[in-house]
Design a protein around this motif. Structure first.
Motif, PDB file in Angstrom:
ATOM      1  N   LEU A  37     -30.285 -49.556  66.064  1.00  0.00           N
ATOM      2  CA  LEU A  37     -29.370 -49.207  64.979  1.00  0.00           C
ATOM      3  C   LEU A  37     -28.308 -48.258  65.524  1.00  0.00           C
ATOM      4  CD1 LEU A  37     -28.773 -49.440  61.897  1.00  0.00           C
ATOM      5  CD2 LEU A  37     -30.173 -47.380  61.588  1.00  0.00           C
ATOM      6  N   VAL A  38     -27.041 -48.609  65.313  1.00  0.00           N
ATOM      7  CA  VAL A  38     -25.912 -47.760  65.699  1.00  0.00           C
ATOM      8  C   VAL A  38     -25.135 -47.414  64.439  1.00  0.00           C
ATOM      9  CG1 VAL A  38     -23.785 -47.568  67.051  1.00  0.00           C
ATOM     10  CG2 VAL A  38     -25.764 -48.791  68.001  1.00  0.00           C
ATOM     11  N   LEU A  39     -24.877 -46.129  64.232  1.00  0.00           N
ATOM     12  CA  LEU A  39     -24.220 -45.644  63.021  1.00  0.00           C
ATOM     13  C   LEU A  39     -22.870 -45.028  63.357  1.00  0.00           C
ATOM     14  CD1 LEU A  39     -27.312 -43.847  61.409  1.00  0.00           C
ATOM     15  CD2 LEU A  39     -26.482 -46.172  60.948  1.00  0.00           C
ATOM     16  N   ASP A  40     -21.910 -45.275  62.487  1.00  0.00           N
ATOM     17  CA  ASP A  40     -20.557 -44.728  62.622  1.00  0.00           C
ATOM     18  C   ASP A  40     -20.098 -44.335  61.223  1.00  0.00           C
ATOM     19  OD1 ASP A  40     -17.797 -44.406  62.538  1.00  0.00           O
ATOM     20  OD2 ASP A  40     -17.337 -46.301  63.530  1.00  0.00           O
ATOM     21  N   LYS A  41     -20.073 -43.018  60.960  1.00  0.00           N
ATOM     22  CA  LYS A  41     -19.634 -42.545  59.643  1.00  0.00           C
ATOM     23  C   LYS A  41     -18.291 -41.851  59.799  1.00  0.00           C
ATOM     24  CE  LYS A  41     -22.137 -39.445  57.309  1.00  0.00           C
ATOM     25  NZ  LYS A  41     -21.299 -38.255  56.958  1.00  0.00           N
ATOM     26  N   LEU A  71     -25.089 -52.663  63.715  1.00  0.00           N
ATOM     27  CA  LEU A  71     -24.088 -51.605  63.712  1.00  0.00           C
ATOM     28  C   LEU A  71     -23.649 -51.402  62.266  1.00  0.00           C
ATOM     29  CD1 LEU A  71     -21.808 -49.715  64.795  1.00  0.00           C
ATOM     30  CD2 LEU A  71     -20.430 -51.791  65.151  1.00  0.00           C
ATOM     31  N   VAL A  72     -23.669 -50.147  61.804  1.00  0.00           N
ATOM     32  CA  VAL A  72     -23.229 -49.826  60.447  1.00  0.00           C
ATOM     33  C   VAL A  72     -22.054 -48.861  60.533  1.00  0.00           C
ATOM     34  CG1 VAL A  72     -23.862 -48.952  58.173  1.00  0.00           C
ATOM     35  CG2 VAL A  72     -25.597 -50.054  59.601  1.00  0.00           C
ATOM     36  N   GLN A  73     -20.922 -49.269  59.991  1.00  0.00           N
ATOM     37  CA  GLN A  73     -19.768 -48.387  59.859  1.00  0.00           C
ATOM     38  C   GLN A  73     -19.619 -47.993  58.390  1.00  0.00           C
ATOM     39  OE1 GLN A  73     -16.157 -50.117  61.365  1.00  0.00           O
ATOM     40  NE2 GLN A  73     -16.685 -49.714  63.490  1.00  0.00           N
ATOM     41  N   PHE A  74     -19.540 -46.686  58.138  1.00  0.00           N
ATOM     42  CA  PHE A  74     -19.295 -46.185  56.796  1.00  0.00           C
ATOM     43  C   PHE A  74     -17.836 -45.751  56.695  1.00  0.00           C
ATOM     44  CE2 PHE A  74     -23.872 -45.158  57.396  1.00  0.00           C
ATOM     45  CZ  PHE A  74     -24.386 -45.937  56.363  1.00  0.00           C
ATOM     46  N   SER A  75     -17.159 -46.202  55.641  1.00  0.00           N
ATOM     47  CA  SER A  75     -15.743 -45.883  55.485  1.00  0.00           C
ATOM     48  C   SER A  75     -15.346 -46.068  54.027  1.00  0.00           C
ATOM     49  CB  SER A  75     -14.890 -46.807  56.370  1.00  0.00           C
ATOM     50  OG  SER A  75     -13.509 -46.551  56.199  1.00  0.00           O
ATOM     51  N   ASP A  76     -14.173 -45.513  53.668  1.00  0.00           N
ATOM     52  CA  ASP A  76     -13.604 -45.825  52.360  1.00  0.00           C
ATOM     53  C   ASP A  76     -12.463 -46.823  52.512  1.00  0.00           C
ATOM     54  OD1 ASP A  76     -11.592 -44.256  53.430  1.00  0.00           O
ATOM     55  OD2 ASP A  76     -11.279 -43.060  51.628  1.00  0.00           O
ATOM     56  N   GLU A  77     -12.282 -47.349  53.730  1.00  0.00           N
ATOM     57  CA  GLU A  77     -11.214 -48.313  53.951  1.00  0.00           C
ATOM     58  C   GLU A  77     -11.553 -49.655  53.320  1.00  0.00           C
ATOM     59  OE1 GLU A  77      -8.287 -48.855  57.554  1.00  0.00           O
ATOM     60  OE2 GLU A  77     -10.253 -49.661  58.057  1.00  0.00           O
ATOM     61  N   ASP A  78     -10.571 -50.279  52.707  1.00  0.00           N
ATOM     62  CA  ASP A  78     -10.768 -51.523  51.970  1.00  0.00           C
ATOM     63  C   ASP A  78     -11.192 -52.660  52.903  1.00  0.00           C
ATOM     64  OD1 ASP A  78      -9.557 -54.198  50.678  1.00  0.00           O
ATOM     65  OD2 ASP A  78      -9.936 -52.728  49.085  1.00  0.00           O
TER      66      ASP A  78
END
Length: 236
Positions: A155-159, A190-197
């Protein structure tokens, strides 16, 4: 790429100087150095661990190696800053985890090591599972090198890290994505967290994901803002 609205709000709230790019470690050193005695030990962009544990736990359960002698699941948080994400996984997840948080700001890494080991007002962190471990190291997410061997994390996380790196240009963001996918195990996520549409983010991720599938999941709203979790996984 426009600066995501929540990231702009958070940096402004932190009274961070804009003398430099969001891809400049000196700016983040100044930001993390602003923490005052008595202030919360963690500073989270967007949200903390509690808000996303319901998403992460099923992903972790799916990736846990089987067997009594199986090693803990390896988790990498790129651009961890002083977020609660790594400490939350370590202290609250019931599964055995080997968690590594990396950041190119030595100030952030030093603060998180201080929190982990326990000094002054902080008693130190203790694992929920006895086999779990947590480390923090200084590294640039765009070039993880030998620190993170290929295929070594389930698991790779990117917040918010993509959001910051992309301010320096899409080339840097795609380089970071390539590194995240390089160190990701074949069946990992891979999980990227963002508020980008999703209309903006999905084409960028699909461009670099190769044969992997890319999906978007809406989160929140938290404090009145909706967010997205972008998952990059092996195609089913």
């Amino acid at each position: 790429m426009a600066l995501p609205r929540r990231l702009l709000h958070e940096v402004t709230r932190a009274k961070c100087s804009w003398a430099g790019s969001l891809a400049d470690p000196n700016l983040w050193d100044r930001l993390h150095a602003q923490a005052l005695p008595g202030s919360p030990p963690n500073f989270d962009w967007f949200f903390g661990y509690e808000e996303v544990q319901g998403l992460l736990l099923p992903l972790l359960q799916k990736g846990v190696p089987q067997g009594p002698a199986a090693p803990p699941l390896r988790v990498l948080d790129v651009g961890c800053g002083t977020s609660d994400l790594c400490p939350g996984l370590y202290t609250k997840c019931p599964l055995p985890l080997n968690v590594l948080g990396v950041d190119f700001s030595p100030v952030a890494v030093s603060r998180m090591k201080y929190l982990l080991e326990g000094h002054g007002d902080y008693p130190g962190l203790h694992p929920r599972h006895p086999a779990s471990c947590l480390r923090f190291l200084q590294a640039d997410a765009r070039n993880l090198g030998a620190l993170c061997p290929s295929g070594s994390f389930q698991l790779v996380l990117d917040k918010g890290t993509w959001d910051a790196v992309a301010r320096g240009g899409q080339a840097g963001a795609q380089q970071m994505l390539s590194e995240c996918l390089r160190v990701l195990a074949p069946q990992g996520t891979l999980v990227q967290f963002s508020d980008e549409d999703p209309d903006v983010r999905l084409p960028c991720l699909e461009q670099g994901a190769g044969s992997r599938s890319v999906t978007a999941h809406e989160l929140g709203p938290f404090r009145g803002i909706s967010y997205f979790a972008y998952l990059v996984q092996a195609a089913q």
